[in-house]
Design a protein around this motif. Structure first.
Motif, short mmCIF file in Angstrom:
data_model
loop_
_atom_site.label_atom_id
_atom_site.label_comp_id
_atom_site.label_asym_id
_atom_site.label_seq_id
_atom_site.Cartn_x
_atom_site.Cartn_y
_atom_site.Cartn_z
N ALA A 267 111.60 110.87 -30.69
CA ALA A 267 110.53 110.17 -31.40
C ALA A 267 110.89 109.94 -32.86
O ALA A 267 110.02 109.96 -33.75
CB ALA A 267 109.21 110.94 -31.30
N ASN A 268 112.18 109.70 -33.11
CA ASN A 268 112.65 109.66 -34.50
C ASN A 268 113.42 108.38 -34.83
O ASN A 268 114.37 108.42 -35.61
CB ASN A 268 113.52 110.88 -34.79
N SER A 269 113.02 107.25 -34.27
CA SER A 269 113.68 106.00 -34.64
C SER A 269 113.47 105.68 -36.12
O SER A 269 114.28 104.99 -36.74
CB SER A 269 113.17 104.84 -33.78
N SER A 270 112.40 106.20 -36.69
CA SER A 270 112.11 105.98 -38.11
C SER A 270 112.94 106.86 -39.03
O SER A 270 113.04 106.59 -40.23
CB SER A 270 110.63 106.26 -38.38
N GLY A 271 113.53 107.92 -38.47
CA GLY A 271 114.24 108.88 -39.30
C GLY A 271 113.31 109.76 -40.11
O GLY A 271 113.75 110.48 -41.02
N GLN A 272 112.01 109.77 -39.77
CA GLN A 272 111.02 110.49 -40.57
C GLN A 272 110.66 111.87 -40.01
O GLN A 272 109.94 112.62 -40.67
CB GLN A 272 109.73 109.66 -40.70
N VAL A 273 111.15 112.22 -38.83
CA VAL A 273 110.86 113.55 -38.29
C VAL A 273 111.52 114.59 -39.19
O VAL A 273 112.74 114.56 -39.44
CB VAL A 273 111.36 113.70 -36.84
N GLY A 274 110.74 115.50 -39.69
CA GLY A 274 111.23 116.53 -40.60
C GLY A 274 111.15 116.14 -42.06
O GLY A 274 111.24 117.01 -42.94
N ARG A 275 110.97 114.85 -42.34
CA ARG A 275 110.90 114.41 -43.74
C ARG A 275 109.48 114.60 -44.30
O ARG A 275 108.56 114.98 -43.58
CB ARG A 275 111.30 112.94 -43.86
N ASN A 276 109.31 114.32 -45.59
CA ASN A 276 107.99 114.35 -46.25
C ASN A 276 107.34 115.73 -46.20
O ASN A 276 106.11 115.84 -46.19
CB ASN A 276 107.05 113.31 -45.64
N PHE A 277 108.15 116.77 -46.21
CA PHE A 277 107.62 118.14 -46.14
C PHE A 277 106.85 118.46 -47.42
O PHE A 277 107.35 118.28 -48.53
CB PHE A 277 108.77 119.12 -45.97
N MET A 278 105.64 118.91 -47.25
CA MET A 278 104.79 119.29 -48.39
C MET A 278 104.36 120.74 -48.23
O MET A 278 103.75 121.11 -47.24
CB MET A 278 103.56 118.37 -48.46
N GLU A 279 104.66 121.55 -49.23
CA GLU A 279 104.16 122.92 -49.28
C GLU A 279 102.88 122.94 -50.09
O GLU A 279 102.48 121.94 -50.69
CB GLU A 279 105.20 123.85 -49.90
N THR A 280 102.24 124.08 -50.13
CA THR A 280 101.03 124.25 -50.92
C THR A 280 101.38 124.90 -52.26
O THR A 280 102.01 125.95 -52.29
CB THR A 280 100.01 125.15 -50.19
#
Length: 483
Positions: A248-261
């Motif tokens: 499900a990663n044709s966008s290359g976005q799996v795992g990206r945009n990680f936001m911590e608190t």
């Protein structure tokens, strides 16, 4: 779990370091380090709600339009109005107590249980905040103030994050799961680890495979809903098809945009304060700086809570190991004298996605069944540092206004990764090239694959606890699936 780049520490920001009276400076490293507790991913029936404090927050509607109104991060592909009715269902089913002030996220509160009484430290902080021009109110809490569905009301032991043997805390095991199990249509398999998703000839997920009690298993499924969280969900997708850089990663976005608190806590001893170890954790909250754009020079918002119980200042061991130094008879006498006078306030703030913060597969380490560890990379940006400093200065000002003359402990994510809430690694959106799932949580690339956890959040919000939004999104997804 492993860690990659957590960022370097700039000495000019040394005022944001973690320390306490007994141990001194907590981190002596040129780089940010994982906290001693690491990243906690609860494995059990009920998931992370077994361990969560129980704050029951709705997301600020303005946080869902971050890209439109503050060119940063991403907008949500749905509106607050799309979620509101599902928030009401969650709050009613769980038994949320509170009396929030009227505002954009609270069109009505008639279905809520009565608010819990404020602890002694919360009363002091609320009064101090009012003198500083901050609005404070009773926090909305997934802890019963009245009996409900065979569950008792809270006894105010203050240990919500350490489990709730009474069952008054609205964790998933005693609410949604208990009711689903009563229908006879739910089967729970414990002691099992899913290691891969298996695709079928039609292009959808055909089955899951994994290991249970040392034996391999495979289960076929017409629809698969992942709810592993913002670290384990991308790990499973990436590990399921490593040759193609993830499922499900044709966008290359799996795992990206990680936001911590972003998190900050200041604590001290307040002469004359008593019984601060009693009460409900996070019982008072201020939303004065929660909306994005309210804090000068910063994108994103934050909120403040009374955190005396939440930080574990509940008994003599915590006092002796963290905020009261010494030994011998004089030390014992001092400990007896100050027990119950600790007071702590915390700030919780928003993180804006950055390309240096992501979850990947560890290239060198695998777990006991051969699946690569999830590797967390989390770097604080200048925006995050500025918001963290605002929270630190506000917490210090609140304690000073309350009458604390000398701080005894401060805890910060500046020098250690200690996030309790993480988001964004399978972002939802309308553009399949920039997101992983749509507004209902369905993967753009795989028609029968859905995700129901905080990995789908396009933004983290201004410090809101995410559990209620995760649950509302899940109910909206279920409603979509059965129509």
């Amino acid at each position: 779990m492993s860690y990659g780049d957590l960022g370097t520490l700039d000495p000019k920001d040394g005022d944001l370091a973690s320390w306490n009276t007994v141990s001194g400076k907590r981190v002596n490293s040129p780089t940010r380090v994982p906290s001693p507790a690491g990243y906690s991913h609860v494995q059990g029936v009920g998931g992370s709600t077994l361990h969560y404090v129980g704050e029951a927050h709705r997301l600020n509607p303005a946080a869902m339009r971050l890209r439109t109104e503050h060119p940063a991060g991403a907008d949500w592909p749905l509106s607050f109005a799309d979620l509101e009715s599902f928030y009401v269902i969650c709050e009613s089913e769980i038994g949320v107590a509170g009396a929030p002030r009227a505002g954009p996220r609270w069109p009505s509160s008639t279905h809520l249980q009565p608010a819990h009484p404020l602890s002694t430290s919360a009363q002091v902080l609320s009064n101090a905040g009012a003198r500083l021009g901050m609005d404070w109110e009773t926090n909305t809490r997934a802890a019963l103030s009245e009996p409900k569905d065979g569950r008792p009301n809270c006894n105010y032991c203050g240990n919500c994050s350490r489990g709730c043997p009474l069952g008054d805390k609205g964790s998933a095991d005693v609410t949604f799961i208990r009711k689903a199990e009563a229908t006879g249509r739910l089967t729970i398999h414990t002691g099992a680890q899913v290691t891969a998703l298996i695709m079928g000839a039609s292009g959808g997920v055909r089955a899951i495979s994994g290991v249970r009690d040392g034996a391999a298993f495979e289960h076929e499924t017409p629809i698969l809903i992942l709810a592993g969280g913002a670290v384990q969900t991308p790990r499973l997708l990436l590990a399921s098809d490593m040759a193609a850089e993830g499922l499900a990663n044709s966008s290359g976005q799996v795992g990206r945009n990680f936001m911590e608190t972003l998190a900050w806590t200041s604590a001290g001893l307040l002469p004359g304060l008593t019984n601060s170890h009693k009460g409900l954790p996070a019982d008072a909250v201020s939303w004065s700086y929660n909306a994005p754009g309210v804090v000068d020079g910063v994108v994103g918002g934050c909120r403040f809570t009374c955190s005396t119980q939440e930080t574990g200042l509940l008994g003599p061991v915590a006092y002796a190991s963290r905020i009261v130094d010494g030994y011998g008879p004089a030390f014992k006498a001092q400990l007896r004298d100050v027990l119950g006078s600790a007071i702590a306030v915390s700030g919780t703030g928003e993180t804006i996605p950055d390309e240096r913060s992501f979850v990947a597969l560890d290239p060198d380490r695998v777990d006991a069944v051969g699946v690569p560890f999830a590797q967390i990379n989390a770097v604080l940006t200048e925006n995050s540092i500025n918001l963290l400093r605002f929270m630190a200065n506000t917490c210090r000002a609140l304690l000073a206004e309350a009458g604390v003359s000398e701080l005894a402990e401060e805890s910060s994510v500046w020098d250690s990764f200690a996030s309790t809430h993480v988001f964004g690694t399978c972002r939802m959106g309308t553009d399949p090239a920039q997101s992983v799932v749509n507004a209902f949580g369905r993967a753009h690339d795989v028609d029968n694959l859905y995700i129901a956890d905080a990995s789908v959040f396009p933004s983290s919000g201004g410090g809101e606890a995410p559990a209620m939004t995760i649950q509302a999104l899940a109910l909206r997804m279920a409603d979509h699936l059965i129509l």
